[in-house]
Write a protein that holds these residues in place. Structure first.
Motif, short mmCIF file in Angstrom:
data_model
loop_
_atom_site.label_atom_id
_atom_site.label_comp_id
_atom_site.label_asym_id
_atom_site.label_seq_id
_atom_site.Cartn_x
_atom_site.Cartn_y
_atom_site.Cartn_z
N THR A 238 0.86 -1.18 0.00
CA THR A 238 0.00 0.00 0.00
C THR A 238 0.89 1.23 0.00
O THR A 238 1.90 1.27 0.73
CB THR A 238 -0.92 0.03 1.24
OG1 THR A 238 -1.89 -1.01 1.12
CG2 THR A 238 -1.65 1.36 1.35
N VAL A 247 -4.42 7.10 0.06
CA VAL A 247 -3.86 5.94 -0.64
C VAL A 247 -3.88 6.23 -2.14
O VAL A 247 -4.92 6.56 -2.70
CB VAL A 247 -4.68 4.67 -0.34
CG1 VAL A 247 -4.17 3.49 -1.17
CG2 VAL A 247 -4.62 4.34 1.15
N SER A 250 -2.60 0.39 -4.19
CA SER A 250 -2.62 -0.70 -3.22
C SER A 250 -2.98 -2.01 -3.89
O SER A 250 -4.04 -2.13 -4.51
CB SER A 250 -3.65 -0.40 -2.11
OG SER A 250 -3.78 -1.50 -1.24
N GLU A 253 -6.20 -3.42 -2.33
CA GLU A 253 -7.47 -2.96 -2.87
C GLU A 253 -7.82 -3.68 -4.17
O GLU A 253 -8.99 -3.83 -4.51
CB GLU A 253 -7.43 -1.46 -3.07
CG GLU A 253 -7.39 -0.67 -1.76
CD GLU A 253 -7.43 0.82 -1.96
OE1 GLU A 253 -7.46 1.28 -3.15
OE2 GLU A 253 -7.43 1.56 -0.96
#
Length: 322
Positions: A238, A247, A250, A253
């Protein structure tokens, strides 16, 4: 001939495989009919005369395949030479395993994972990533872990100027998707990291000005193979901006690990990876000089930003030597 840059099939080849996998009829005019596995099997390459002609005498790490020199290479074909007894593999899985690439014209072996393994096991990490490693998706997806697959790929599948190759691959065991090393006491002045149950990090920035030099600290200390310059590293990560804590990228994600060579990332990220052992988790604070360069900060790019990365190092593979 270098294989690593060719592990991603062209968009045309992937599309062709997708369409072929969706059709349940032998009639070429029939409309594709989704099957019960369409949501799980992305490429679903089928067996043919070429892939059936490949024999495999060994087991991982030394598969010892024989590839005839007169194969047709008219399309992408996959034959499961031997079926394992593990769970089915799918896109996003990370496993240890073995592979061998062969030249399609001569049947000569071009590359073997034994030569790129980072430890004495002779095995390497294999990531079923449809965008960057679609060859391994085509070889191992929707087959039980432990299976050995033989796949033949015409040069056209890699784009203009590509050479036909055969690949034999076997997945051995699933690898952890988060760092497994021993916890290390936090380093004073570094951002604070909190981990979710699945290992995904939340990064809390300290007050004050950003550092002017790259700073790297361990959060977990692994005991696996050490990452060397030029290795392909398999990671979860991340990244957040120091300027506002948001962010910007990542793997967590996106839902799966990723992989890249240490020579293919910004200098600060490279510094954070090399010399670390597999199983480690590191945090790196990277100023613009070691990131995307100095300049005025704007929301459209990372120029001028100090970046903070938390990286779980899941595996590493040595570079191909000529």
């Amino acid at each position: 001939m270098r294989i690593r840059p060719l592990v991603a099939l062209s968009a045309v080849a992937v599309t062709a495989l997708l369409l072929a996998g969706c059709s349940s009829s032998g009639d070429p005019e029939a409309s594709p009919t989704p099957s019960s596995t369409d949501s799980e099997c992305l490429l679903d390459a089928q067996p043919g005369a070429d892939s059936d002609a490949i024999t495999v005498a060994g087991e991982a790490p030394e598969l010892d395949a024989t590839v005839p020199a007169d194969l047709g290479f008219e399309d992408i074909q996959r034959t499961i030479v031997s079926e394992g007894d593990g769970d089915e593999l799918h896109v996003g899985d990370l496993v240890s395993g073995a592979y061998e690439f062969y030249d399609g014209a001569s049947g000569k072996r071009l590359e073997t994972s034994v030569d790129t393994s980072a430890d004495e096991s002779g095995l390497v990490p294999i990531l079923l990533d449809a965008s960057a490693y679609s060859v391994f998706v085509a070889a191992l997806e929707c087959a039980p872990l432990g299976s050995t697959a033989a796949i033949t790929i015409p040069g056209s599948a890699f784009g203009e100027g590509g050479s036909s190759v055969a690949l034999v691959a076997q997945g051995v065991e699933k690898l952890p998707t988060q760092a497994t090393g021993e916890d290390v006491a936090p380093t004073d002045g570094m951002p604070t990291v909190t981990l979710a149950e699945d290992g995904a990090p939340t990064i809390e920035l300290p007050g004050g000005d950003a550092p002017t030099k790259t700073e790297v600290a361990q959060l977990k200390k692994g005991d696996g193979a050490v990452v060397k310059e030029g290795d392909t590293v398999f990671v979860q990560y991340t990244g957040v901006k120091w300027s506002d804590g948001t962010v910007f990228d990542s793997s967590w994600e996106r839902g799966a690990p990723t992989a890249f060579p240490t020579t293919g990332v910004v200098a600060g990220f490279k510094q954070a990876l090399e010399g670390q052992a597999v199983g480690s988790q590191v945090i790196a604070v990277i100023p613009p000089a070691d990131g995307y360069g100095e300049g005025e900060i704007n929301e459209d790019d990372l120029v001028g930003e100090t970046l903070v990365f938390v990286v779980d190092i899941l595996g590493t593979q040595r570079a191909v030597t000529q």
